[in-house]
Scaffold this motif. Structure first.
Motif, PDB file in Angstrom:
ATOM      1  N   VAL A 195       7.316  13.377  10.856  1.00 28.47           N
ATOM      2  CA  VAL A 195       6.072  12.775  10.382  1.00 28.47           C
ATOM      3  C   VAL A 195       5.947  13.089   8.897  1.00 28.47           C
ATOM      4  O   VAL A 195       5.970  14.259   8.508  1.00 28.47           O
ATOM      5  CB  VAL A 195       4.846  13.327  11.140  1.00 28.47           C
ATOM      6  CG1 VAL A 195       3.563  12.730  10.585  1.00 28.47           C
ATOM      7  CG2 VAL A 195       4.965  13.031  12.635  1.00 28.47           C
ATOM      8  N   GLY A 196       5.850  12.048   8.082  1.00 24.29           N
ATOM      9  CA  GLY A 196       5.726  12.269   6.652  1.00 24.29           C
ATOM     10  C   GLY A 196       6.131  11.043   5.863  1.00 24.29           C
ATOM     11  O   GLY A 196       6.512  10.017   6.445  1.00 24.29           O
ATOM     12  N   PRO A 197       6.097  11.109   4.539  1.00 23.06           N
ATOM     13  CA  PRO A 197       6.461   9.961   3.719  1.00 23.06           C
ATOM     14  C   PRO A 197       7.927   9.564   3.897  1.00 23.06           C
ATOM     15  O   PRO A 197       8.824  10.409   3.813  1.00 23.06           O
ATOM     16  CB  PRO A 197       6.201  10.455   2.286  1.00 23.06           C
ATOM     17  CG  PRO A 197       5.251  11.596   2.428  1.00 23.06           C
ATOM     18  CD  PRO A 197       5.592  12.238   3.726  1.00 23.06           C
ATOM     19  N   ASP A 198       8.148   8.298   4.171  1.00 24.91           N
ATOM     20  CA  ASP A 198       9.501   7.724   4.212  1.00 24.91           C
ATOM     21  C   ASP A 198      10.447   8.417   5.192  1.00 24.91           C
ATOM     22  O   ASP A 198      11.665   8.405   5.008  1.00 24.91           O
ATOM     23  CB  ASP A 198      10.125   7.754   2.803  1.00 24.91           C
ATOM     24  CG  ASP A 198       9.258   7.039   1.783  1.00 24.91           C
ATOM     25  OD1 ASP A 198       8.723   5.970   2.112  1.00 24.91           O
ATOM     26  OD2 ASP A 198       9.097   7.559   0.663  1.00 24.91           O
ATOM     27  N   VAL A 199       9.920   8.977   6.267  1.00 26.20           N
ATOM     28  CA  VAL A 199      10.783   9.704   7.213  1.00 26.20           C
ATOM     29  C   VAL A 199      11.632   8.772   8.074  1.00 26.20           C
ATOM     30  O   VAL A 199      12.551   9.239   8.765  1.00 26.20           O
ATOM     31  CB  VAL A 199       9.960  10.638   8.124  1.00 26.20           C
ATOM     32  CG1 VAL A 199       9.356  11.782   7.330  1.00 26.20           C
ATOM     33  CG2 VAL A 199       8.888   9.864   8.895  1.00 26.20           C
ATOM     34  N   PRO A 201       0.816  -1.223   0.000  1.00 22.47           N
ATOM     35  CA  PRO A 201       0.000   0.000   0.000  1.00 22.47           C
ATOM     36  C   PRO A 201       0.847   1.270   0.000  1.00 22.47           C
ATOM     37  O   PRO A 201       0.496   2.255  -0.659  1.00 22.47           O
ATOM     38  CB  PRO A 201      -0.827  -0.116   1.281  1.00 22.47           C
ATOM     39  CG  PRO A 201      -0.883  -1.583   1.566  1.00 22.47           C
ATOM     40  CD  PRO A 201       0.428  -2.130   1.109  1.00 22.47           C
ATOM     41  N   ALA A 202       1.984   1.246   0.721  1.00 28.71           N
ATOM     42  CA  ALA A 202       2.851   2.426   0.761  1.00 28.71           C
ATOM     43  C   ALA A 202       3.467   2.699  -0.608  1.00 28.71           C
ATOM     44  O   ALA A 202       3.566   3.855  -1.054  1.00 28.71           O
ATOM     45  CB  ALA A 202       3.948   2.235   1.805  1.00 28.71           C
ATOM     46  N   ALA A 203       3.894   1.631  -1.285  1.00 28.91           N
ATOM     47  CA  ALA A 203       4.474   1.800  -2.617  1.00 28.91           C
ATOM     48  C   ALA A 203       3.434   2.329  -3.605  1.00 28.91           C
ATOM     49  O   ALA A 203       3.739   3.186  -4.456  1.00 28.91           O
ATOM     50  CB  ALA A 203       5.047   0.469  -3.105  1.00 28.91           C
ATOM     51  N   LEU A 204       2.209   1.843  -3.480  1.00 26.21           N
ATOM     52  CA  LEU A 204       1.135   2.306  -4.354  1.00 26.21           C
ATOM     53  C   LEU A 204       0.834   3.779  -4.093  1.00 26.21           C
ATOM     54  O   LEU A 204       0.645   4.570  -5.037  1.00 26.21           O
ATOM     55  CB  LEU A 204      -0.116   1.451  -4.118  1.00 26.21           C
ATOM     56  CG  LEU A 204      -1.205   1.496  -5.188  1.00 26.21           C
ATOM     57  CD1 LEU A 204      -0.654   1.025  -6.525  1.00 26.21           C
ATOM     58  CD2 LEU A 204      -2.379   0.625  -4.763  1.00 26.21           C
ATOM     59  N   ARG A 205       0.807   4.163  -2.838  1.00 24.18           N
ATOM     60  CA  ARG A 205       0.578   5.564  -2.482  1.00 24.18           C
ATOM     61  C   ARG A 205       1.685   6.446  -3.064  1.00 24.18           C
ATOM     62  O   ARG A 205       1.431   7.515  -3.631  1.00 24.18           O
ATOM     63  CB  ARG A 205       0.535   5.701  -0.951  1.00 24.18           C
ATOM     64  CG  ARG A 205       0.299   7.121  -0.417  1.00 24.18           C
ATOM     65  CD  ARG A 205       1.582   7.897  -0.199  1.00 24.18           C
ATOM     66  NE  ARG A 205       2.520   7.158   0.617  1.00 24.18           N
ATOM     67  CZ  ARG A 205       3.821   7.390   0.633  1.00 24.18           C
ATOM     68  NH1 ARG A 205       4.357   8.316  -0.159  1.00 24.18           N
ATOM     69  NH2 ARG A 205       4.629   6.677   1.409  1.00 24.18           N
ATOM     70  N   ALA A 206       2.925   5.989  -2.944  1.00 18.18           N
ATOM     71  CA  ALA A 206       4.043   6.775  -3.450  1.00 18.18           C
ATOM     72  C   ALA A 206       3.932   6.988  -4.953  1.00 18.18           C
ATOM     73  O   ALA A 206       4.185   8.081  -5.471  1.00 18.18           O
ATOM     74  CB  ALA A 206       5.360   6.083  -3.105  1.00 18.18           C
ATOM     75  N   ALA A 207       3.531   5.941  -5.668  1.00 14.36           N
ATOM     76  CA  ALA A 207       3.383   6.063  -7.116  1.00 14.36           C
ATOM     77  C   ALA A 207       2.261   7.030  -7.472  1.00 14.36           C
ATOM     78  O   ALA A 207       2.385   7.847  -8.399  1.00 14.36           O
ATOM     79  CB  ALA A 207       3.120   4.690  -7.727  1.00 14.36           C
ATOM     80  N   ARG A 208       1.166   6.956  -6.749  1.00 10.75           N
ATOM     81  CA  ARG A 208       0.013   7.818  -7.049  1.00 10.75           C
ATOM     82  C   ARG A 208       0.299   9.288  -6.753  1.00 10.75           C
ATOM     83  O   ARG A 208      -0.395  10.172  -7.262  1.00 10.75           O
ATOM     84  CB  ARG A 208      -1.190   7.351  -6.237  1.00 10.75           C
ATOM     85  CG  ARG A 208      -1.849   6.091  -6.801  1.00 10.75           C
ATOM     86  CD  ARG A 208      -2.946   5.597  -5.893  1.00 10.75           C
ATOM     87  NE  ARG A 208      -3.727   4.535  -6.530  1.00 10.75           N
ATOM     88  CZ  ARG A 208      -4.439   3.643  -5.876  1.00 10.75           C
ATOM     89  NH1 ARG A 208      -4.479   3.678  -4.535  1.00 10.75           N
ATOM     90  NH2 ARG A 208      -5.120   2.710  -6.528  1.00 10.75           N
ATOM     91  N   ALA A 253       3.267  12.576 -10.511  1.00  6.86           N
ATOM     92  CA  ALA A 253       2.776  12.632 -11.887  1.00  6.86           C
ATOM     93  C   ALA A 253       3.747  11.896 -12.803  1.00  6.86           C
ATOM     94  O   ALA A 253       4.963  12.059 -12.709  1.00  6.86           O
ATOM     95  CB  ALA A 253       2.643  14.089 -12.330  1.00  6.86           C
ATOM     96  N   GLY A 254       3.192  11.118 -13.691  1.00 10.66           N
ATOM     97  CA  GLY A 254       4.012  10.291 -14.568  1.00 10.66           C
ATOM     98  C   GLY A 254       3.994   8.853 -14.112  1.00 10.66           C
ATOM     99  O   GLY A 254       3.932   7.934 -14.928  1.00 10.66           O
ATOM    100  N   ALA A 255       4.068   8.661 -12.811  1.00 17.70           N
ATOM    101  CA  ALA A 255       3.885   7.325 -12.244  1.00 17.70           C
ATOM    102  C   ALA A 255       2.416   7.082 -11.943  1.00 17.70           C
ATOM    103  O   ALA A 255       1.907   5.971 -12.125  1.00 17.70           O
ATOM    104  CB  ALA A 255       4.713   7.163 -10.976  1.00 17.70           C
ATOM    105  N   ALA A 256       1.725   8.138 -11.494  1.00 14.58           N
ATOM    106  CA  ALA A 256       0.307   7.988 -11.124  1.00 14.58           C
ATOM    107  C   ALA A 256      -0.522   7.470 -12.292  1.00 14.58           C
ATOM    108  O   ALA A 256      -1.433   6.654 -12.111  1.00 14.58           O
ATOM    109  CB  ALA A 256      -0.248   9.326 -10.636  1.00 14.58           C
ATOM    110  N   GLU A 257      -0.192   7.919 -13.497  1.00 16.30           N
ATOM    111  CA  GLU A 257      -0.965   7.514 -14.660  1.00 16.30           C
ATOM    112  C   GLU A 257      -0.809   6.025 -14.976  1.00 16.30           C
ATOM    113  O   GLU A 257      -1.646   5.430 -15.664  1.00 16.30           O
ATOM    114  CB  GLU A 257      -0.545   8.338 -15.878  1.00 16.30           C
ATOM    115  CG  GLU A 257      -0.970   9.802 -15.821  1.00 16.30           C
ATOM    116  CD  GLU A 257      -0.130  10.632 -14.856  1.00 16.30           C
ATOM    117  OE1 GLU A 257      -0.518  11.779 -14.575  1.00 16.30           O
ATOM    118  OE2 GLU A 257       0.923  10.131 -14.385  1.00 16.30           O
ATOM    119  N   ALA A 258       0.276   5.432 -14.469  1.00 17.73           N
ATOM    120  CA  ALA A 258       0.515   4.005 -14.721  1.00 17.73           C
ATOM    121  C   ALA A 258      -0.215   3.111 -13.730  1.00 17.73           C
ATOM    122  O   ALA A 258      -0.302   1.898 -13.930  1.00 17.73           O
ATOM    123  CB  ALA A 258       2.014   3.707 -14.664  1.00 17.73           C
TER     124      ALA A 258
END
Length: 471
Positions: free
Chosen positions: A424-428, A58-65, A68-73
């Motif tokens: 507190v935040g992504p990948d901290v 789920p974390a990897a999916l969130r990071a991709a979303r 931009a550029g990854a989210a579209e995939a």
């Protein structure tokens, strides 16, 4: 009944017990390790490793979303079956063959069965077939049996067959709905994972979330859970729990009722010392075991308690740190060598717990070490607090299009050193060790000024902290 003799006997073959035995053997001793379940212990099969496996997809999916550029995939959601299959690979399908091979390679004997203290330097081991082996230690016994989930005394809870972290991390079929009692690390990590895997989650906490950390940490995780569709109820006690053919119902102290397919209890831990024979060595059965800074039990110069059982820090990495200290000390004392028990001994003969790092692998992640603002003030430290929004550093904008984060530095104003840090935040989590080094090393802020963070990274927050502090 057979009898065997070793220099050291370790009860519990989790990461802590393994490290005690390994360090002692490296120091020239012989060692046996006793285990009634799987070699590798709670962390390897039912806690740290499987829980992080459930959280990673789920974390990897969130990071991709969020880029931009990854989210579209990204064309779908989490593949639950694939997540559970990956979890199984990470826990080696709940087989400990590789761990046993490691013990053998390290020169540590494994004795399978339930170990109990029978007296001074003596352990009896009862195997699954009832056979009893007596182990005698020439020098020391180390208790490394860890902790288990606390099931609070709530009417109906025990009869409702609640899940603990073991059932939650080992889930085979994700429930349609899940009630989680407890707002601590286990409860919130499992709430994050279960929500992402498709459960309708309700978290019920008696007080706030992530108590003991900075308030903004729990607030951020709670907001993220709500944003993901979970229900978070804080400040609520539980009056009654009941299970029926329709699932589980929980009656709260305000009279409201919450229903779900399953219920997970994550309200704390108790020591695994109930059936350990502590009464034979003058200790109370079922109690946490008090130790000195070398992990030795006062009044029993041959007995050590390492990891969760001594209640100093219920974290695997801290337990392994204690284990390295204890194993080395046991070997030195067996050789009649002096042991320097002063703080920060050059021989690493004592374990310090003033700067304990911790990561909560929720969305967002929480990483903290040392004091919070409140605990520093309670300790009588004259503090200067520096807050900085992580989204303001250049590295945040390249990391994610929707980066949100917060940080706090707690500074001892008189000594000019960092005594606490929270991110507190992504990948901290990857920011934490630098803070741990700064606190443990008591690096003066004016010296940290010359530790230049690379650009553009989120680590640039260190420079912003120093600027905000007036350097």
């Amino acid at each position: 009944m057979s009898t065997r003799e070793y220099d050291l006997i370790v009860i519990g073959a989790g990461p802590v017990g393994e490290n005690v035995a390994d360090r002692a053997v490296r120091g020239g001793l012989t060692a046996a390790i006793v285990e009634s379940e799987l070699v590798g212990g709670e962390c390897s099969y039912w806690a740290c490793m499987p829980s992080k496996a459930l959280l990673r997809a789920p974390a990897a999916l969130r990071a991709a979303r969020d880029v931009a550029g990854a989210a579209e995939a990204v064309t779908g959601g989490v593949d639950v079956a694939a997540v559970l299959a990956r979890r199984d690979r990470i826990v080696h399908d709940y087989q400990d063959t590789s761990q046993v091979e490691w013990l053998q390679g390290a020169g540590i004997d494994l004795v399978r069965g339930h170990g109990r203290l029978a007296g001074e330097k003596e352990v009896t081991v009862t195997a699954a077939d009832g056979a009893v082996t007596t182990l005698r230690a020439r020098h020391a016994v180390a208790v490394c049996t860890g902790s288990a989930a606390l099931i609070p005394d709530i009417p109906g809870l025990q009869d409702a067959a609640p899940w603990t972290s073991r059932e939650a991390t080992g889930v085979r079929t994700v429930p349609s709905s899940l009630i989680i009692l407890g707002g601590g690390v286990v409860g919130l990590e499992m709430a994050t994972a279960s929500t992402a895997l498709g459960s309708d989650v309700t978290v019920i906490a008696r007080s706030t979330l992530l108590g003991g950390l900075e308030d903004f940490a729990g607030e951020a995780v709670g907001a993220a859970l709500k944003g993901a569709g979970a229900t978070v109820l804080t400040g609520h006690g539980v009056e009654h729990v009941a299970r029926s053919s329709d699932g589980v119902s929980v009656t709260l102290d305000d009279g409201s009722v919450v229903r779900a397919e399953e219920i997970l209890v994550a309200t704390g831990r108790v020591p695994r010392t109930e059936d350990l024979g502590l009464e034979h060595v003058g200790l109370e059965a079922g109690s946490w075991i008090r130790v000195d800074d070398t992990m030795r039990v006062p009044g029993n110069d041959w007995l050590y308690a390492v990891g969760d059982v001594n209640h100093r820090a219920l974290l695997t990495h801290q337990g392994k740190y204690q284990a390295r200290v204890a194993g080395d000390v046991i070997a030195r004392r067996a050789a009649s060598n002096d042991v320097d028990t002063s703080a920060w001994s050059a021989l690493a003969a004592t374990a310090d717990h003033s700067a304990v790092p911790q990561v909560v692998f929720t969305e967002p992640e929480v990483a903290a070490v040392g004091h919070t603002e409140a605990s520093a003030r309670d300790a009588g430290i004259g503090v200067k607090v520096v807050d900085y929004d992580l989204s303001w550093v250049a590295g945040a904008s390249t990391h994610s299009d929707r980066y949100e984060g917060r940080s706090r530095a707690v500074i001892d104003a008189e000594r000019g050193v960092l005594v606490g840090a929270t991110f507190v935040g992504p990948d901290v989590a990857e920011l934490l060790h630098a803070a741990t080094i700064a606190i443990v090393g008591e690096v003066p802020l004016h010296r940290l000024w010359h530790a230049v963070p690379a650009y553009p990274t989120v680590s640039e927050v260190w420079l912003r902290w120093l600027e905000t502090a007036g350097l």
